[in-house]
Write a protein that holds these residues in place. Structure first.
Motif, mmCIF file in Angstrom:
data_model
loop_
_atom_site.group_PDB
_atom_site.id
_atom_site.type_symbol
_atom_site.label_atom_id
_atom_site.label_comp_id
_atom_site.label_asym_id
_atom_site.label_seq_id
_atom_site.Cartn_x
_atom_site.Cartn_y
_atom_site.Cartn_z
ATOM 1 N N PRO A 70 0.834 -1.212 0.000
ATOM 2 C CA PRO A 70 0.000 0.000 0.000
ATOM 3 C C PRO A 70 0.865 1.257 0.000
ATOM 4 O O PRO A 70 1.933 1.281 0.591
ATOM 5 C CB PRO A 70 -0.815 -0.118 1.276
ATOM 6 C CG PRO A 70 -0.091 -1.087 2.142
ATOM 7 C CD PRO A 70 0.700 -1.980 1.226
ATOM 8 N N ARG A 71 0.353 2.257 -0.657
ATOM 9 C CA ARG A 71 1.051 3.541 -0.748
ATOM 10 C C ARG A 71 0.883 4.306 0.556
ATOM 11 O O ARG A 71 -0.191 4.343 1.122
ATOM 12 C CB ARG A 71 0.471 4.332 -1.912
ATOM 13 C CG ARG A 71 1.108 5.690 -2.012
ATOM 14 C CD ARG A 71 0.914 6.341 -3.349
ATOM 15 N NE ARG A 71 1.385 7.695 -3.285
ATOM 16 C CZ ARG A 71 2.650 8.075 -3.357
ATOM 17 N NH1 ARG A 71 3.575 7.179 -3.498
ATOM 18 N NH2 ARG A 71 2.993 9.333 -3.280
ATOM 19 N N PRO A 72 1.954 4.947 1.032
ATOM 20 C CA PRO A 72 1.833 5.792 2.232
ATOM 21 C C PRO A 72 0.946 7.005 1.931
ATOM 22 O O PRO A 72 0.644 7.292 0.772
ATOM 23 C CB PRO A 72 3.267 6.216 2.522
ATOM 24 C CG PRO A 72 4.026 5.972 1.278
ATOM 25 C CD PRO A 72 3.298 4.942 0.486
ATOM 26 N N PRO A 73 0.553 7.749 2.958
ATOM 27 C CA PRO A 73 -0.270 8.946 2.730
ATOM 28 C C PRO A 73 0.398 9.897 1.740
ATOM 29 O O PRO A 73 1.624 9.950 1.637
ATOM 30 C CB PRO A 73 -0.353 9.586 4.126
ATOM 31 C CG PRO A 73 -0.024 8.493 5.076
ATOM 32 C CD PRO A 73 0.878 7.541 4.355
#
Length: 171
Positions: free
Chosen positions: A1-4
């Motif tokens: 998953p991509r970080p914020p």
């Protein structure tokens, strides 16, 4: 998953900083002259292409940088800090010209136009019409096949990058 989105990867930080430095060095000294001339200095278009900014998300096989939409956003933001008009050339090239060709174009269309666009040929986006503005559902322009060639019938207004472009995405 991509970080914020508020947290950039190391590659994104390096990319952002390189674009910011290029904008400071190459764009800033030209802003006043471009404003007076009413057009982007072609030297910048060439520099944008050499840095990969004219095809950020385009796959390497077509001469692109194989980057991300976040990188497009970072490039537009950094150049906009110096000159919004120069940034629009990068934005339109990547999001309104390269994207539909990359996403919906045939292999022939991709191999014909993307290498030119990533190499510094400016692309334009033609959507707006006199009777419908930018309402895509109200457009009257049509492409009709007449034998081997296609014929465009209709009128467009406010063609983004139209004055500098050699390749046009026409809706």
């Amino acid at each position: 998953p991509r970080p914020p989105l508020t947290i950039l990867s190391d590659d994104e930080v390096m990319f952002r900083d390189a674009v910011a430095a290029m904008a400071e060095e190459l764009v800033r000294p030209r802003v006043q002259a471009m404003e007076q001339a009413g057009k982007i200095d072609p030297t910048l278009t060439k520099a944008f292409a050499e840095m990969g900014l004219m095809g950020i998300e385009v796959p390497e096989q077509y001469g692109g940088a194989d980057g991300s939409l976040m990188m497009v956003t970072l490039a537009v933001e950094e150049v906009s800090k110096i000159d919004a008009s120069a940034a629009i050339q990068i934005d339109v090239q990547n999001t309104l010209v390269n994207y539909p060709i990359r996403k919906y174009g045939s292999d022939h269309i991709k191999s014909t136009y993307l290498p030119r666009l990533t190499g510094g040929t400016v692309g334009a986006y033609a959507l707006s019409e006199p009777s419908s503005g930018s309402d895509a559902f109200g457009m009257t322009t049509r492409a009709e096949q007449s034998g081997d060639p296609w014929i465009l019938n209709g009128r467009k207004m406010w063609i983004t990058n139209g004055a500098e472009a050699e390749i046009f995405v026409v809706f």
